[in-house]
Design an enzyme around this catalytic site. Structure first.
Site, PDB file in Angstrom:
ATOM      1  N   LYS A  77       0.853  -1.186   0.000  1.00 17.65           N
ATOM      2  CA  LYS A  77       0.000   0.000   0.000  1.00 17.65           C
ATOM      3  C   LYS A  77       0.892   1.240   0.000  1.00 17.65           C
ATOM      4  O   LYS A  77       1.950   1.252   0.639  1.00 17.65           O
ATOM      5  CB  LYS A  77      -0.899  -0.013   1.236  1.00 17.65           C
ATOM      6  CG  LYS A  77      -1.917   1.110   1.301  1.00 17.65           C
ATOM      7  CD  LYS A  77      -2.823   0.934   2.511  1.00 17.65           C
ATOM      8  CE  LYS A  77      -3.813   2.073   2.640  1.00 17.65           C
ATOM      9  NZ  LYS A  77      -4.726   1.904   3.802  1.00 17.65           N
ATOM     10  N   SER A 152      -9.344   3.145   2.948  1.00 20.95           N
ATOM     11  CA  SER A 152      -8.287   3.742   2.156  1.00 20.95           C
ATOM     12  C   SER A 152      -7.417   2.727   1.410  1.00 20.95           C
ATOM     13  O   SER A 152      -6.563   3.122   0.612  1.00 20.95           O
ATOM     14  CB  SER A 152      -7.381   4.588   3.066  1.00 20.95           C
ATOM     15  OG  SER A 152      -6.702   3.783   4.015  1.00 20.95           O
ATOM     16  N   SER A 176     -10.332   0.839   6.944  1.00 22.89           N
ATOM     17  CA  SER A 176      -9.680   0.988   5.643  1.00 22.89           C
ATOM     18  C   SER A 176      -9.308  -0.307   4.946  1.00 22.89           C
ATOM     19  O   SER A 176      -8.941  -0.291   3.769  1.00 22.89           O
ATOM     20  CB  SER A 176      -8.427   1.859   5.788  1.00 22.89           C
ATOM     21  OG  SER A 176      -8.779   3.193   6.018  1.00 22.89           O
TER      22      SER A 176
END
Length: 474
Positions: A77, A152, A176
């Site tokens: 990520k 996210s 997230s």
């Protein structure tokens, strides 16, 4: 005839172990998928094809096959730092930043034998629950490209759903991992606070943000979580003296066996109810009813939880969310590079008085104790994964911070309180809308109760006869 990306991560692991496919062949296959599909999906912020192939050669020649993620592709990520790879944190303010050292989670996946293909997209500093920032194209939902992938960890979920990765690590500070996993028809796991050494939550404000897996099946999620916790195999060597109690894993066995009978609670209220108008749409309510019916039919005890209003939650959590933005390392003229929502959060966060922050932290610590006590008689508590089906790209107000916050709460009111409480949770897809978009449920466990979650989630997955597949177009 199935292609490599049609296999689950566990099946790919078995193919690698038997020598029927090599790490280089697997990396090449997925890099080809990324090159072809990413322009439409927007899942990757950075692709490191040459480095990935070099890494695959190294893994094949020098890394022991006993490592839990040996030869399996994934991606970091873009909130994680990998030495020599751009780390933009989803922000134009960091467009040129290239770290010299890798952080702990990246070191863990490397030690576990994985092959990183690059960086998955995230919104600016991972703050919103959708991935539609100005630093790159939006991460779109592979089931319907007009819809967002959530956030996210939206890029990670979009990549896995579209078959550009077999699974991917994400981070979860308020939902997230679980939000994009649910939006994209995947399994997402938020571990207990302290469980994953490289993303324990212990260093984050209020202990909210932890690292965990996004995958297509419960077993795949367990496989990746085992690699994040114990990259060289169990027993895990934790870097902190504080970690969650309960089973230490490995979790793959629990996910594969899917055994046990448990006492389940069903929760339809949220701690946001006193401050915002929360509506659970029909697909989300229907998915929960389906899951409850399936588990009741399997012989689990099921009981509805009475509502427990928490009128102080919204103010306390908003204070922490805003204060968390105060530490963003951007000052002066560079602040103009930040997006309007981030600028609003930054201003609000840096204006929070120390006393107010301390009071919010104390309130949330007491809330954690109340939640654990409320759930004490249950092995697992079920909620909708999301209150609404995935939102269209562009649905969130990019200029008005207050309205934006309300929209995020209304979309996902059942996730942030799990972070505050430090509890483990897993989202499992169980049904589809009439338009063919997946809908899931959330299972919340006791502190350190990951094994129970994997066991129950595997039972649910089998009973709804959900076979892992990508949207037909991909």
């Amino acid at each position: 005839m199935s292609e490599l990306h049609d296999h689950t991560a566990l099946e790919l692991h078995q193919l690698l172990q038997r020598g029927e496919v090599s790490p280089v062949e697997l990396a090449t296959h997925y890099l080809d998928r990324v090159e072809r599909l990413n322009p439409e999906v927007g899942a990757f912020a950075t692709v490191t094809g040459e480095a990935a192939l070099g890494r695959a050669v190294l893994v094949e020649r020098e890394v022991p096959r006993s490592r839990p993620l040996w030869g399996l592709p994934l991606a970091d990520k873009d909130l994680q730092e990998r030495a020599g790879v751009p780390a933009g944190f989803g922000s134009r303010a960091f467009a040129e930043y290239v770290p010299e050292e890798s952080d702990q989670l990246v070191q863990a996946v490397d030690a576990a034998g994985a092959v990183s293909l690059g960086k998955t997209a995230t919104p600016e500093f991972g703050l919103p629950s959708y991935t539609e920032g100005l630093a790159g194209p939006p991460a779109r939902n592979p089931w319907d490209l007009e819809l967002g992938a959530g956030g996210s960890s939206g890029g990670a979920a979009a990549a896995v759903a579209a078959g550009m990765l077999p699974f991917a690590p994400g981070s979860d500070g308020g939902g997230s991992i679980r939000i994009p996993a649910a939006a994209c028809g995947l399994v997402g796991v938020k571990p207990s606070r302290g469980r994953v050494p490289g993303g324990s939550g212990l260093a984050s404000l209020a202990g909210l943000a932890v690292a965990g897996p996004i995958a297509r099946t419960v077993a795949d999620a367990a496989l990746l979580l085992d690699g994040l916790i114990a990259p060289e195999g169990y027993p895990a060597r934790h870097r902190s003296a504080v970690r969650a109690p309960g089973d230490d894993g490995p979790y793959l066995g629990a996910a594969v066996r899917g055994e046990g009978r448990f006492q389940l609670g069903v929760m339809l209220d949220s701690p946001w109810d006193e401050a915002y108008e929360i509506t659970i749409d029909d697909p989300s309510r229907g998915a929960l009813e389906l899951a409850v019916g399936v588990l009741d039919g399997l012989g689990h005890g099921v009981e509805q939880l009475a509502p427990a209003p928490e009128p102080g939650y919204a103010d306390a959590f908003r204070t922490i969310w805003q204060a968390g933005a105060a530490t963003i390392p951007v000052d002066g003229e560079r602040e103009a590079l930040l997006e309007p929502l981030t600028q609003w959060l930054l201003g609000r966060g840096r204006a929070v008085p120390a006393r107010r922050l301390a009071e919010a932290l104390a309130w949330l610590a007491a809330f954690e104790q109340r939640v654990i006590q409320r759930f004490a008689s249950f092995d697992v508590v079920l909620t909708p994964a999301l209150a609404l089906t995935p939102r269209p790209v562009g649905w969130y107000d990019a200029e008005d911070g207050e309205r934006n916050f309300a929209q995020q709460v209304q979309f996902t009111p059942f996730t942030s309180f799990v972070n505050v409480s430090g509890l483990p949770a897993i989202t499992v897809p169980v049904s589809f809308t009439d338009a063919g978009v997946p809908v899931g449920v959330q299972l919340i466990g006791r502190p350190g109760g990951e094994s129970t979650l994997f066991s129950l989630a595997a039972q649910l997955e089998r009973r709804v006869r959900r076979s892992p597949r990508h949207p037909a177009v991909w």
